[in-house]
Design an enzyme around this catalytic site. Sequence first.
Site, short mmCIF file in Angstrom:
data_model
loop_
_atom_site.label_atom_id
_atom_site.label_comp_id
_atom_site.label_asym_id
_atom_site.label_seq_id
_atom_site.Cartn_x
_atom_site.Cartn_y
_atom_site.Cartn_z
CE LYS A 123 0.17 -17.58 -3.03
NZ LYS A 123 -0.69 -18.76 -2.90
CE1 TYR A 134 -3.29 -2.72 0.03
CE2 TYR A 134 -4.02 -1.99 2.18
CZ TYR A 134 -4.16 -2.81 1.09
OH TYR A 134 -5.19 -3.73 1.06
CG ASP A 175 -12.78 -5.75 6.33
OD1 ASP A 175 -12.27 -5.24 7.36
OD2 ASP A 175 -13.35 -5.09 5.46
CG ASP A 230 -7.41 -3.85 3.93
OD1 ASP A 230 -8.39 -3.75 4.69
OD2 ASP A 230 -7.27 -3.16 2.91
CG ASP A 241 -3.31 -19.76 -0.99
OD1 ASP A 241 -2.51 -19.68 -0.03
OD2 ASP A 241 -3.05 -20.37 -2.04
#
Length: 358
Positions: free
Chosen positions: A192, A141, A252, A248, A224
């Site tokens: 990952k 980000y 959620d 992020d 994943d």
Amino acid sequence: MTHKILIINGDGIGPEIIAEAHKVLAVVNEKHQLGLEFDHALLGGEAIDATGKPFPDETLAKSKEADAILFGAVGGPKWDKIDSAIRPEKGLLAIRSNLGLFANLRPAILYPQLADASSLKPEVVSGLDILIVRELTGGIYFGQPRGIRTLENGEREGFNTYVYRESEINRIGKVAFDMAMKRGKKVCSVDKSNVLEVTELWRERMEEVANDYPEAELSHMYVDNAAMQLVREPKQFDVIVTGNMFGDILSDQASMLTGSIGMLPSASLDESGKGLYEPCHGSAPDIAGQNKANPLATILSAAMMLRYSLNLGEVADEIEQAVSLVLDEGYRTVDILTDGCREVGTLEMGDLVAGQLK
Ligand code: NAD
């Protein structure tokens, strides 16, 4: 000893939910002589109306002086059409970056009394208690270079840079292990690393940080798989630590396991443990001023503030216990209302929690 608490209402339901959290803090302050001293400052839409800026200089100065900050939420339709550079949300981003709040803690706790409010089967989520530790000021980000460029053949391409320095990984890893030591002593680091070199380094650094915590257990999971495990068997997790983007998304996802956004607190901490504490939800303009908002996420954020910034874990436990007792008695705001429960408003919910603490 005194603790300076800066209170920022914000917009929409902000003033209503903060008033109830303040009420609860005032009760424990009096009861245990905690030495909490409260000050107020403006942020977001209310600050734009008063000063023309979403993050006034006075708020910056007061937030630097404070030991911890309790915040409601910002934004609303009134400010949706103004210049995007001074929108209310910019105030929140500015306070986070000015204070160097790199560690975002989002617990996903499901009170057993609310198991029916989740979209998953009660037996899968009842008693769920996960803490997601998300790196908040680095990763893809913020990485440079970034942008959209035109190639020689005229086609455009968008690009971002996923980058983490060792020091950034070490410090978020340390936060995760420190948190785990106060809980179930298990850290799952999500990456990952089978595809991305940056997370290969992430994994390596986490192993190194773990050496300083011989009593804690470290595991690794690809992102994943973590997304899948969160809905398959969420109670396997204690603390999850991950980078900005994965955090992020996963936080959620985890928050929705609990069914209601009105119950979820959060903290964003700097390197010294100073923090900004806020509910995970927004300013809910659709119900503002109607005494309908659930104040529990903000009350639970105040409990996190006592635990993590002021080292008053036992008082935080007491507040969380009081919330649980109020739910046991069947009181619910409308967002968590189920059959057979008694509906109460924002103010009454705050009074009930404060009453338990008295
Ligand atoms: P929201 O979280 O404000 O509301 C989503 C839905 O959840 C609404 O139906 C709302 O009524 C309900 N809700 C939220 N909090 C509740 C509570 N405590 N009790 C009961 N119901 C609750 O998200 P949104 O509608 O997407 O955004 C509204 C405004 O909030 C926007 O201006 C947005 O930019 C802002 N926002 C601010 C923050 C923040 O300050 N941290 C975070 C998210 C959104």
